[in-house]
Design an enzyme around this catalytic site. Structure first.
Site, mmCIF file in Angstrom:
data_model
loop_
_atom_site.group_PDB
_atom_site.id
_atom_site.type_symbol
_atom_site.label_atom_id
_atom_site.label_comp_id
_atom_site.label_asym_id
_atom_site.label_seq_id
_atom_site.Cartn_x
_atom_site.Cartn_y
_atom_site.Cartn_z
ATOM 1 N N GLY A 72 39.417 -0.885 104.417
ATOM 2 C CA GLY A 72 38.756 -0.610 105.688
ATOM 3 C C GLY A 72 39.700 0.001 106.711
ATOM 4 C CB THR A 81 42.984 -0.031 104.127
ATOM 5 O OG1 THR A 81 42.661 -1.400 103.922
ATOM 6 C CG2 THR A 81 43.532 0.595 102.864
ATOM 7 C CB ILE A 121 30.832 -6.100 102.829
ATOM 8 C CG1 ILE A 121 31.518 -7.042 103.833
ATOM 9 C CG2 ILE A 121 31.229 -6.416 101.397
ATOM 10 C CD1 ILE A 121 30.990 -8.474 103.775
ATOM 11 C CG ASP A 122 32.811 -5.527 107.787
ATOM 12 O OD1 ASP A 122 32.163 -6.464 107.292
ATOM 13 O OD2 ASP A 122 34.000 -5.637 108.159
ATOM 14 N NE ARG A 169 13.530 -28.607 109.091
ATOM 15 C CZ ARG A 169 13.934 -29.387 108.092
ATOM 16 N NH1 ARG A 169 14.329 -28.859 106.956
ATOM 17 N NH2 ARG A 169 13.959 -30.691 108.241
ATOM 18 N N GLY A 184 30.254 -8.882 109.161
ATOM 19 C CA GLY A 184 30.215 -7.535 109.727
ATOM 20 C C GLY A 184 31.303 -7.305 110.753
ATOM 21 N N GLY A 222 12.651 -9.036 107.032
ATOM 22 C CA GLY A 222 11.532 -9.242 107.957
ATOM 23 C C GLY A 222 11.824 -10.303 109.002
ATOM 24 C CG HIS A 245 34.234 -15.537 102.504
ATOM 25 N ND1 HIS A 245 34.307 -16.322 103.630
ATOM 26 C CD2 HIS A 245 35.200 -14.588 102.624
ATOM 27 C CE1 HIS A 245 35.303 -15.878 104.392
ATOM 28 N NE2 HIS A 245 35.857 -14.830 103.813
HETATM 29 O O1 F6P Z 1 35.811 -6.920 106.654
HETATM 30 C C1 F6P Z 1 35.078 -7.690 105.743
HETATM 31 C C2 F6P Z 1 34.897 -9.090 106.270
HETATM 32 O O2 F6P Z 1 34.164 -9.826 105.300
HETATM 33 C C3 F6P Z 1 34.237 -9.202 107.644
HETATM 34 O O3 F6P Z 1 32.843 -9.023 107.596
HETATM 35 C C4 F6P Z 1 34.669 -10.556 108.068
HETATM 36 O O4 F6P Z 1 34.688 -10.654 109.487
HETATM 37 C C5 F6P Z 1 36.061 -10.662 107.518
HETATM 38 O O5 F6P Z 1 36.146 -9.723 106.451
HETATM 39 C C6 F6P Z 1 36.429 -12.015 106.997
HETATM 40 O O6 F6P Z 1 37.748 -11.959 106.595
HETATM 41 P P1 F6P Z 1 38.455 -13.072 105.684
HETATM 42 O O7 F6P Z 1 37.877 -12.972 104.315
HETATM 43 O O8 F6P Z 1 39.890 -12.716 105.734
HETATM 44 O O9 F6P Z 1 38.114 -14.374 106.308
#
Ligand code: F6P
Length: 326
Positions: free
Chosen positions: A105, A108, A130-131, A166, A174, A189, A256
């Site tokens: 990202g 990097t 993934i962001d 609920r 992100g 949705g 994660h």
């Molecule tokens: O940049 C990817 C990401 O998963 C972010 O969405 C998140 O804020 C961060 O990395 C979490 O980082 P780590 O895995 O070091 O806790």
């Protein structure tokens, strides 16, 4: 054409599903063009440690479907130091490596840019996060898998939320951007989405929840981007509960889970195209370039822009999400 003969590839920062498909494409495209290719373990730390190994076409067999990264990854503090980068360069020279592909990202790319400015080494980047927050590409490697994982999780939460009437606040990743939240919210949705890019008032949400409850339509899924501006997910949920003691409020942080799993078809194809193009770019003599995909065409964006320009969320999508949540 450049005289590149030996290239190295590394993954750095948070892992993303599809990184392995990208590594495979880099290795096999290099082998096809008679280049020697090396894998660097644990990102920039591996460059500093000299943890560099030759990869052949067969070494990347059976990895296209795997999440994570076979090269491992790290967020390297040492590479931020002058000495760290000097040692990394010495290790590249010791292995006669004359080109580098970095997959990751923003951090990097920033490391790659600084390195190529200080030393005579061409660097090309692939967006692996993934962001999906990198300027210069419609999609980054791993985003599609992450939103599919998040949507699958939200679908499951919906079953229980609906059964108990609920309200669930579901936090997605992100970092500072809302791509995962917006796409997860639309795809599942959700009734409301908290984004880093938008101010969102908790009182307004409370009001909408009350209105919808009156209509016997309790909308029960609220997606919260971890970087949203209204506060931590638990705190938002707590405030809603204080304003509406009659509501049964729960919080789920997907966390994660969003980073792992088999990459989707889309991520595998994207990563393959990008990895293939990265080697071709190095062979053409490009450097300081981030590979992207815009309107289904491979693009090349200077690292400087990829790092410093902000990739905006699609406003039409935000508006549409609000309308569809009625
Ligand atoms: O940049 C990817 C990401 O998963 C972010 O969405 C998140 O804020 C961060 O990395 C979490 O980082 P780590 O895995 O070091 O806790």
């Amino acid at each position: 054409m450049s005289n590149i003969k030996r290239i190295a590839v590394l993954t750095s920062g948070g892992d993303a599903p599809g990184m392995n498909a990208a590594i495979r494409a880099v290795v096999r495209t290099s082998v096809y063009h008679d280049l020697h290719v090396y894998g660097v373990m644990r990102g920039y730390d591996g460059l500093i440690n000299g943890d560099i190994r030759r990869l052949e076409a067969r070494d990347v067999a059976n990895i296209i479907q795997r999440g994570g990264t076979i090269l491992k990854t790290a967020r390297s503090n040492r590479f931020e130091t002058t000495e760290g980068r000097k040692t990394a360069y010495d290790n590249l020279v010791a292995n006669d490596i004359d080109g580098l592909v970095v997959i990751g990202g923003n951090g990097t790319y920033a490391g790659g840019l600084q390195f190529m400015q200080e030393y005579d080494i061409p660097v090309v980047g692939l967006p692996g996060t993934i962001d999906n927050d990198l300027y210069g590409t419609d999609y980054s490697i791993g985003f599609d898998t992450a939103i599919n994982t998040a949507i699958e999780a939200v679908d499951k939460i919906r079953d229980t939320a609906d059964s108990h009437n609920r309200i669930f606040f579901i936090e997605v990743m992100g970092r500072h951007s809302g791509f995962i939240a917006l796409h997860t919210g639309i795809g599942s949705g959700a009734g409301a989405i908290f984004l880093p890019e938008r101010e969102m008032n908790v009182e307004d949400l409370s009001e909408s929840l009350r209105k919808s409850a009156k209509r016997q339509k309790l909308f029960n899924l609220v997606i919260v981007a971890e970087g949203n501006k209204s506060g931590e997910t638990n705190e938002i949920a707590r405030q809603i509960k204080i304003m509406n003691p009659e509501f049964d409020v729960k919080v789920t942080i997907i966390g994660h889970l969003q980073r792992g799993g088999f990459p989707t078809a889309m991520d595998r194809v994207l990563a393959s195209r990008m990895g293939h193009s990265a080697v071709q770019a190095l062979m053409r003599g490009e450097s300081g370039t981030a590979i992207g995909l815009i309107n289904d065409k491979i693009t090349f964006t200077p690292f400087h822009d990829a790092i410093h320009k902000r990739k905006a969320l699609n406003e039409e999508l935000i508006r549409m999400a609000e309308i569809l949540a009625m």
